[in-house]
Design a protein around this motif. Structure first.
Motif, PDB file in Angstrom:
ATOM      1  N   ARG A   1      23.108  -6.741  19.236  1.00  0.00           N
ATOM      2  CA  ARG A   1      21.418  -6.902  19.395  1.00  0.00           C
ATOM      3  C   ARG A   1      20.730  -7.377  18.270  1.00  0.00           C
ATOM      4  O   ARG A   1      19.620  -7.785  18.240  1.00  0.00           O
ATOM      5  N   LYS A   2      21.413  -7.096  16.980  1.00  0.00           N
ATOM      6  CA  LYS A   2      20.581  -7.857  15.612  1.00  0.00           C
ATOM      7  C   LYS A   2      20.355  -9.208  16.049  1.00  0.00           C
ATOM      8  O   LYS A   2      19.549  -9.885  15.468  1.00  0.00           O
ATOM      9  N   ALA A   3      21.621  -9.988  16.596  1.00  0.00           N
ATOM     10  CA  ALA A   3      21.486 -11.368  16.598  1.00  0.00           C
ATOM     11  C   ALA A   3      20.654 -11.886  18.091  1.00  0.00           C
ATOM     12  O   ALA A   3      20.464 -12.731  18.075  1.00  0.00           O
ATOM     13  N   GLY A   4      19.942 -10.956  18.765  1.00  0.00           N
ATOM     14  CA  GLY A   4      19.019 -11.150  19.856  1.00  0.00           C
ATOM     15  C   GLY A   4      19.800 -10.876  21.246  1.00  0.00           C
ATOM     16  O   GLY A   4      19.197 -11.486  22.052  1.00  0.00           O
TER      17      GLY A   4
ATOM     18  N   GLU B   1      25.774  -3.512  17.602  1.00  0.00           N
ATOM     19  CA  GLU B   1      24.837  -3.289  17.021  1.00  0.00           C
ATOM     20  C   GLU B   1      24.684  -4.776  16.617  1.00  0.00           C
ATOM     21  O   GLU B   1      23.664  -5.227  16.291  1.00  0.00           O
ATOM     22  N   GLU B   2      25.931  -5.601  16.034  1.00  0.00           N
ATOM     23  CA  GLU B   2      25.727  -6.899  15.650  1.00  0.00           C
ATOM     24  C   GLU B   2      25.052  -7.856  17.020  1.00  0.00           C
ATOM     25  O   GLU B   2      24.387  -8.817  16.498  1.00  0.00           O
TER      26      GLU B   2
ATOM     27  N   ARG C   1      30.699 -12.216  18.266  1.00  0.00           N
ATOM     28  CA  ARG C   1      29.775 -12.670  17.002  1.00  0.00           C
ATOM     29  C   ARG C   1      29.084 -14.074  17.474  1.00  0.00           C
ATOM     30  O   ARG C   1      27.781 -14.340  17.410  1.00  0.00           O
TER      31      ARG C   1
ATOM     32  N   GLU D   1      25.292 -15.230  19.082  1.00  0.00           N
ATOM     33  CA  GLU D   1      24.401 -15.965  18.379  1.00  0.00           C
ATOM     34  C   GLU D   1      23.334 -16.879  19.358  1.00  0.00           C
ATOM     35  O   GLU D   1      22.181 -17.107  18.912  1.00  0.00           O
TER      36      GLU D   1
END
Length: 334
Positions: free
Chosen positions: A46-49, A43-44, A19, A23
């Motif tokens: 990819r959601k963070a960029g 998935e975390e 994580r 970031e």
């Protein structure tokens, strides 16, 4: 984007490290045994960029780990940073351990780190650059009862890494290697570690939030030095062992058992992750969030070049140890 490989990436400290690096939008190759949790971690990312590649495997398998390194470079280009986090442990007196359990903890916690280091080093040496981050423990220096296999594996990581570091210095290599020695952390390991004690296991107080530890590992990856001692409890444990190991032995003989158990009876039939992954929606945090520290002056000091100075201040621990307030003792019962 920086290309990073993280083992033990599906849960606990490894998941928190994923994580933290996500970031800043990096390319992450995530390695662990549990594919479902790896997909959730990806998935975390990819959601963070960031970008994520998952490689479900056991770090005890050197060939599989080396294949994962090949796949990481096919996907993202040359690896820049390799972070070894994967571990397993058994909570048990030595007399109740089996040779197979010692072998397994060694294969994952120690040899998994060796396997990852060798895979990284093979590629880094060709290019003359790269950074390896080892996840160590204060228990590498100050062993505790009931975790002989884990303490021995973490001590072996120190010996292996120290030897490699001198070789890199001899070769005048630009490959960097650093070790982050961790305190007790609030992770799910205390719900899935093999336990041969009657009560549920717990981390030895004080307990730190995994996200805080991930911050320290993130800093170490970009500012590698010989060692980072994360948390003042790590500083005290390491320094007190240098000052008065016999006092530490006596104190841990008195408090080390109770400090690693809660008052709740454990379920002797619950699954553990020693040989097979445990299913479930586990992530970074365990069940000790109410007591987990979310800040640490010692981690800040270590990151800003003062761990040895901070350690020097802990020379006074000789007297403190004699009085019975040792760093890694936990809550005492009855």
């Amino acid at each position: 984007m920086t290309n990073i490989v993280i083992t033990g990436a599906s849960a606990g400290v490894g998941r928190a490290v994923v994580r933290r690096f996500a970031e800043t939008g990096n390319n992450l190759t995530l390695i662990a045994r549990n594919e479902t949790r790896l997909k959730a971690a990806a998935e975390e990312v990819r959601k963070a960029g960031g970008n994520a590649l998952i490689m479900p495997l056991d770090v005890a398998d050197a060939d599989a780990l080396d294949h994962a390194a090949d796949e990481a470079e096919k996907a993202f280009g040359p690896i820049d940073i390799w972070i070894n986090v994967a571990m397993v442990t058994v909570i048990s007196p030595v007399a109740k351990m089996t040779p197979e359990e010692y072998r397994r903890v060694t294969e994952v916690t120690y040899l998994g780190t060796v396997n990852g280091t060798l895979s990284a080093l093979k590629r880094f040496n060709r290019r003359g650059r790269g950074t390896i981050v080892q996840t160590g423990s204060a228990l590498a220096y100050r062993a505790v009862p009931l975790q002989s296999a884990y303490c021995a594996a973490k001590a072996a990581i120190v010996g292996f890494t120290d030897s490699l570091r001198t070789e890199l210095l001899h070769d005048k290599s630009n490959v960097k290697i650093t070790v982050c020695h961790l305190p007790a952390v609030n992770t799910p390991q205390f719900d899935w570690a093999r336990n041969k004690m009657p009560n549920r296991p717990r981390p030895v107080a004080p307990v730190f939030d995994p996200e805080l530890i991930a911050d320290g590992i993130y800093h170490a990856a970009f500012h590698p030095k010989r060692e980072y001692w994360l948390g003042f409890s790590s500083v005290k444990a390491i320094m007190s062992e240098k000052i008065s190991p016999a006092a530490g032995d006596a104190l841990l003989a008195r408090t080390g058992y109770s400090g690693q158990q809660t008052d709740e009876a454990d379920d002797p039939d619950r699954p553990d992750n020693l040989f097979k992954t445990v299913e479930g929606d586990w992530a970074a945090e365990g069940r000790f969030g109410d007591e987990a520290e979310e800040s640490s002056a010692a981690i800040w000091t270590s990151e800003h070049g003062g761990s040895r100075l901070f350690g020097g201040a802990a020379l006074a621990m000789a007297a403190i140890v004699a009085l019975g307030t040792f760093a890694i003792t936990g809550p005492r019962r009855g």
